[in-house]
Design an enzyme around this catalytic site. Structure first.
Site, mmCIF file in Angstrom:
data_model
loop_
_atom_site.group_PDB
_atom_site.id
_atom_site.type_symbol
_atom_site.label_atom_id
_atom_site.label_comp_id
_atom_site.label_asym_id
_atom_site.label_seq_id
_atom_site.Cartn_x
_atom_site.Cartn_y
_atom_site.Cartn_z
ATOM 1 C CG ASP A 254 -2.203 0.952 0.921
ATOM 2 O OD1 ASP A 254 -2.079 1.898 -0.632
ATOM 3 O OD2 ASP A 254 -3.568 1.273 1.832
HETATM 4 C C1 BGC Z 1 -5.147 3.233 0.141
HETATM 5 C C2 BGC Z 1 -5.322 2.433 -1.251
HETATM 6 C C3 BGC Z 1 -5.232 2.433 -2.867
HETATM 7 C C4 BGC Z 1 -3.812 3.252 -2.938
HETATM 8 C C5 BGC Z 1 -3.706 3.745 -4.009
HETATM 9 C C6 BGC Z 1 -3.844 3.954 -0.780
HETATM 10 O O1 BGC Z 1 -3.702 5.093 0.509
HETATM 11 O O2 BGC Z 1 -4.832 2.256 1.143
HETATM 12 O O3 BGC Z 1 -6.844 1.408 -0.924
HETATM 13 O O4 BGC Z 1 -5.291 1.580 -3.156
HETATM 14 O O5 BGC Z 1 -3.839 4.307 -1.546
HETATM 15 O O6 BGC Z 1 -4.248 5.375 -4.240
#
Ligand code: BGC
Length: 704
Positions: A254
């Site tokens: 993440d």
């Molecule tokens: C979120 C994810 C997301 C990623 C990319 C993160 O802050 O937790 O769910 O896929 O950002 O946008």
């Protein structure tokens, strides 16, 4: 099948910097190195994928920079397509209320048609975090409280996104593994200090379902699971995901989660953090350049080997190969454009199937034909941006609002609109005009709830009431005494028992997307008999959380007026609305529950039949739930476990037999050693319209 030789040839020709480049994913909307430098690094093969970017023109330009490089390795473009791309479908928490895997698949497929034309080849969806705590803002992005529903949702979304051949689809990411929905008190990014049993029984099975469906990517969650951050959880990412489940795709971290291992307190510096994540099974590092910055040092210190790096690079190249990017890089963006309204009908159908009618008294709904004047009151009645909820990357600025939907559906009716109050900001100056509008109308549609920005990531709420002055507005309007329908737009259940008590009808409209207003109008006018059912138990009060239907039994079950029992003294025992609750404009009755054979052994299965009749005056769809209880086992089992659900579409007076099959596996549970086992004895079977045990029909079978 991927062309392994080609991947190996490429790998053999790469320098360390180029290898690390493939593992480096950068947010093109906020590149840490700035945009010009990002482009330079793309051209030099130092970035393997970009996120938060879409649009064929810009992406093809970046893609050309990447493939003009000596290695000619195209970029992957990733985007969060949680509930649609240009056409926005209902939020996941809403769409699961349709209990319709076919619909879940169709909306994912539609999103692929739109995203792939915009050059996106990887989506960070589906979100598979079972959640039993509506304080957590991200409950909006997921399929609710139940493990089986989440698993079915996982399969449907993976099928929809990826199709049968990845070259014609978009790679899906099962996220966030694991137990992200269990973060303490619903505060995002916190600890999920849960038992191994809960992890294995409740939170991880949807990820296994996604893997079995062939999901191409997995994203570990931000939280720690009992002290081990998911990004460093080798037992989950290597031993379980790869070795036991046979997952062969990429694990993508993440956003900045690798560097965050330092803040978690499990790594001393960036070399240790990147080594820990890589060794634990994380192939791609999102956004913080941790691998680029940390792995060279980690190599020197002996914390990782070139073999560890090669393994991750191989997986990334294999995904690019499977997506067809190495052969025909621009194919997706050369597909003929879709008309702007191509998926409107699907979005409208999804919207009306996802709305849940919570209450309907005095037959206030459906609206009577010939109603002269309707007052739509509230900040969520006519705000097109609000209908999207969180994640709506390419949606533009417009959607069908409730006012627009009603005006289109009821051209003969005058539709007044007053905001009355803002969603969050205090201030009661608009209430007088709202009350005047209510007085002049035959029916009031009160549209209240949350701001879309209050749903999703980092949006934990400690109180689940209506924000701002909306309660004052609602109470003033209810005091007028006109027939009033409350429409709740929100990314989670809101604890508004006073509203459920006083409004004549209430509809959980969540955030239903581009066609929200038309879908809601279909429900309000009776063009569609509501069929949505809650995918999450709805509490009366925050103090009841966590509250979910599949809790365990206790030695002292909650019974009203019993002193020593499992309850709060100042709150009801029951939820506001049970899991599966959802009214329609007709009446369904379930009878003739039958299980054959009533006794099985070995690998035999049981056929369960029940008859469902439409005893009301209009056509409708009913979802029936099949629950199981194992009343005596070596580990105490939940009072109800969902094993299947099915729909019956019935004309007035019609009856149909709904059939389920229970296989031996459905009787299994994890024993004291956390290994699956089936124990002989009685199993109780319940079928009905929701998880209210007092209303389910029951029978029993025996396993020998
Ligand atoms: C979120 C994810 C997301 C990623 C990319 C993160 O802050 O937790 O769910 O896929 O950002 O946008």
């Amino acid at each position: 099948m991927a062309d392994k030789d080609r991947v190996e040839r490429l790998l053999a020709s790469m320098t360390l910097e180029e290898k690390l480049g493939q593992l480096n994913m950068i947010d093109a909307g906020a590149p840490p190195m700035g945009e010009p430098e990002m482009e330079r690094q793309v051209a030099a093969g130092r970035i393997g994928s970009l996120l938060n970017i879409h649009g064929a023109e810009r992406l093809n330009r970046l893609q050309k920079m990447a493939v003009d490089n000596r290695l000619k390795i195209p970029l992957i473009f990733g985007l969060d397509v949680l509930h649609g791309h240009r056409t926005i479908f209902p939020l996941p928490i809403a769409e699961t209320c349709a209990f319709d895997p076919g619909l879940w698949e169709r909306t994912a497929r539609a999103a692929v048609e739109e995203t792939s034309r915009a050059a996106v080849t990887l989506t960070f969806a589906p979100m598979l975090d079972v959640c039993r705590d509506p304080r957590w803002g991200r409950i909006a992005e997921g399929p609710g409280e139940d493990t089986l529903v989440t698993s079915r949702y996982a399969e449907a979304k993976v099928r929809g996104f990826q199709g049968t051949d990845l070259r014609d689809g978009v790679a899906a990411t099962a996220k966030h593994m694991g137990a992200y929905g269990a973060v303490a008190a619903g505060r995002d990014y916190g600890s999920a200090d849960i038992s191994e049993r809960q992890l294995a029984e409740v939170y991880l099975p949807p990820f296994e379902a996604a893997v079995k469906a062939g999901v191409a990517a997995v994203m570990p969650s931000f939280n720690d699971v009992a002290g081990i951050p998911a990004t460093a959880h080798g037992e989950i990412l290597n031993d379980l995901l790869r070795t036991r489940w046979g997952f062969d795709g990429i694990v993508v971290s993440d956003y900045t989660a690798v560097v965050e291992l330092i803040a978690h307190g499990v790594a001393g510096d960036i070399a240790e953090a990147s080594a820990l994540a890589l060794k634990s099974g994380v192939d791609i590092d999102m956004q913080d350049e941790a691998y680029v910055r940390g792995l060279p040092d980690a190599l020197k210190r002996g914390l990782v080997t070139m073999g560890d790096i090669d393994r991750a690079v191989r997986r990334m190249l294999t995904l690019k190969e499977r997506l067809g990017l190495l052969d025909d890089t621009y194919r997706r963006t050369s597909a003929p454009p879709l008309p702007a309204n191509h998926y409107d009908a699907l979005a409208r159908d999804a919207a009306r199937r996802s709305a849940v009618l919570l209450k309907n008294e005095k037959s206030v709904l459906p609206l009577k034909p010939g109603t002269r004047r309707i007052a739509v009151i509230g900040p969520l009645g006519d705000d097109p941006l609000q209908m999207f909820g969180c994640w709506f990357a390419a949606a533009g600025m417009d959607s069908a609002t409730i006012v627009r939907g009603l005006r289109a559906a009821l051209p003969q009716t005058e539709i007044l609109h007053e905001i009355g109050a803002h969603i969050e900001e205090p201030g009661e100056t608009g209430i007088a005009a709202a009350v005047a509008a209510a007085r002049s109308a035959d029916v009031v549609i009160l549209c209240v709830g949350e701001k879309k920005e209050m749903t999703g990531e980092a949006q934990g709420r400690g109180r689940l009431e209506l924000p701002g002055s909306q309660r004052a507005l609602a109470e003033a309007v209810l005091a007028v005494g006109k027939p009033t329908v409350a429409i709740l737009c929100a990314g989670r259940p809101l604890t508004v028992p006073w509203l459920f008590e006083r409004a004549d009808a209430a509809l959980a409209a969540w955030f239903l997307g581009s066609e929200a207003g038309h879908g809601i109008a279909d429900v309000l006018t009776g063009a569609w008999s509501p069929s949505g059912k809650l995918s999450v138990t709805w509490p009366h009060d925050v103090g009841q959380i966590p509250i979910f239907y599949s809790h365990r039994a206790t030695g002292r079950p909650a019974v009203p007026d019993v002193y020593y029992c499992n309850r709060h003294t100042d709150l009801p025992i029951e939820p506001q609305f049970h899991f599966g609750h959802g009214l329609s404009y007709t009446r369904f009755a379930v009878t003739k529950l039958n299980a054959t054979p009533a006794e099985i052994s070995g690998d035999q299965s049981v056929t369960i039949e029940a008859e469902v009749a439409n005893e009301g005056g209009v056509a409708g769809e009913e979802t029936l739930f099949l629950f199981l209880r194992d009343p005596v086992a070596s580990v105490a089992r939940p009072v109800l476990e969902l094993k299947d659900f099915a729909k019956a579409v019935l004309k007035p007076g019609e009856r149909k037999t709904v059939r389920f099959t229970l296989a031996r596996n459905d009787l299994a549970f994890l024993g004291r050693d956390l290994k699956p086992r089936v124990e002989p004895g009685e199993f109780q079977i319940f079928v009905g319209a929701n998880a209210d045990r007092s209303k389910l029909t029951a029978t029993a079978i025996r396993y020998r």
